[in-house]
Design an enzyme around this catalytic site. Structure first.
Site, PDB file in Angstrom:
ATOM      1  N   GLY A   8       7.945 -42.931 -21.743  1.00 36.16           N
ATOM      2  CA  GLY A   8       7.984 -44.386 -21.596  1.00 36.16           C
ATOM      3  C   GLY A   8       6.601 -44.977 -21.750  1.00 36.16           C
ATOM      4  O   GLY A   8       5.607 -44.252 -21.870  1.00 36.16           O
ATOM      5  N   SER A  17       3.055 -46.944 -20.984  1.00 33.45           N
ATOM      6  CA  SER A  17       2.071 -46.859 -19.919  1.00 33.45           C
ATOM      7  C   SER A  17       2.409 -47.901 -18.859  1.00 33.45           C
ATOM      8  O   SER A  17       2.647 -49.064 -19.174  1.00 33.45           O
ATOM      9  CB  SER A  17       0.671 -47.119 -20.482  1.00 33.45           C
ATOM     10  OG  SER A  17      -0.294 -47.111 -19.459  1.00 33.45           O
ATOM     11  N   SER A  57       5.089 -47.733 -16.927  1.00 33.13           N
ATOM     12  CA  SER A  57       6.537 -47.809 -16.705  1.00 33.13           C
ATOM     13  C   SER A  57       6.973 -47.080 -15.434  1.00 33.13           C
ATOM     14  O   SER A  57       8.123 -47.222 -14.998  1.00 33.13           O
ATOM     15  CB  SER A  57       7.286 -47.220 -17.907  1.00 33.13           C
ATOM     16  OG  SER A  57       6.954 -45.860 -18.102  1.00 33.13           O
ATOM     17  N   SER A  78       4.881 -41.344 -13.793  1.00 36.78           N
ATOM     18  CA  SER A  78       4.250 -40.441 -12.822  1.00 36.78           C
ATOM     19  C   SER A  78       4.843 -40.626 -11.428  1.00 36.78           C
ATOM     20  O   SER A  78       5.063 -39.645 -10.694  1.00 36.78           O
ATOM     21  CB  SER A  78       2.736 -40.673 -12.784  1.00 36.78           C
ATOM     22  OG  SER A  78       2.144 -40.353 -14.035  1.00 36.78           O
ATOM     23  N   SER A 134       4.356 -39.922 -24.826  1.00 37.69           N
ATOM     24  CA  SER A 134       5.004 -39.228 -25.961  1.00 37.69           C
ATOM     25  C   SER A 134       5.722 -40.211 -26.881  1.00 37.69           C
ATOM     26  O   SER A 134       6.951 -40.225 -26.952  1.00 37.69           O
ATOM     27  CB  SER A 134       5.965 -38.153 -25.458  1.00 37.69           C
ATOM     28  OG  SER A 134       6.820 -38.644 -24.443  1.00 37.69           O
TER      29      SER A 134
END
Length: 260
Positions: A130, A132, A134, A137, A204
């Protein structure tokens, strides 16, 4: 006045060098009540794998007796290599992969299903992708915590964390991004093969790279999860300030706002 005692001379044998003799409970269970440790640096090695053969029953040694070199030689004996008849077969299994030449895959009798049975879980990869900001982590950590509470072993491969070590040599150019994902895909595959639930947290952005990672694993072992958060929400969060820098043109090779 205390007199220092001279150290015991090391035992010598035809197979090992610098063997220190002394009492050892662990060694005693093997039938070596006087054997303390072995320096493998002096182990004679052949071009083929040296297989050490152990007796089916421990060697009996009298109390306070010193293990002789011949006794150790008798216990550890290299099995005569039988690969001679298989030499042609082994050579036919040699392969070249990319820049690696003359390599051969070595199988182990303990396979993935054995490790999964030991861990009582199925090894797999949960691939979180997704934009940055989102929440990849955060979700990865929450998922790992939930699995841990259920007695499941998991490990997180976070994009930023991996770039602190394994992939620190890669930039954010398109080709380096692809290599970054390829490496992480290979590592994730190893975790899954070990029976661990591997959770990745990566932007990704390229579908082809994610598909390449999926192709590394058996069907069903790669679970892709797109964290579908609108761009304006991610930009409003901007936890690392990347969107602000990208809008100002201060980040080269930025891809914070697109997926392909």
């Amino acid at each position: 006045m205390t007199t220092a005692k001279a150290p015991r001379p090391p035992c010598r044998s035809g197979v090992f060098r610098n063997i220190v003799c002394g009492p050892s409970p662990a060694a005693e269970t093997l039938g070596f009540p006087r054997l303390r440790g072995i320096s493998v640096a002096g182990l004679h090695r052949s071009r083929r794998n040296l297989v050490l053969r152990a007796r089916s029953k421990p060697i009996k040694v009298k109390e306070n007796a010193t293990v002789s070199a011949s006794l150790i030689d008798d216990w550890f004996k290299p099995i005569t290599a039988k690969e001679d008849s298989d030499a042609g077969k082994n050579l036919s299994q040699m392969s070249n992969v990319a820049n690696s030449t003359n390599i051969m895959w070595h199988d182990c009798p303990i396979q993935k299903q054995d490790r999964q049975q030991l861990l009582q879980q199925k090894g797999c990869v949960i691939w979180l992708t997704g934009l940055s900001g989102s929440g990849k982590s955060t979700i990865a950590c929450a998922l790992s915590r939930s699995l841990h509470s259920k007695g499941k072993l998991s490990y997180i491969l976070d994009g930023d964390n991996i770039r602190h070590g394994l992939n620190q040599d890669l930039s954010f150019r398109a080709e380096d991004r692809s290599e970054n994902i390829r490496r992480i895909g290979e590592v994730a595959k190893l975790f899954a093969d070990a029976g661990v639930i591997c959770i990745t947290s990566l932007i990704s952005p390229y579908q082809k790279d994610r598909d390449a990672c999926r192709a590394l694993m058996p069907k069903g072992d790669f679970i892709e999860v797109f964290i579908d958060v609108p761009l304006h929400v991610c930009e409003a969060r901007d936890p690392k300030g990347l969107y602000k820098l990208a809008r100002a043109g201060k980040i080269k090779d930025s891809i914070t706002t697109e997926r392909k």
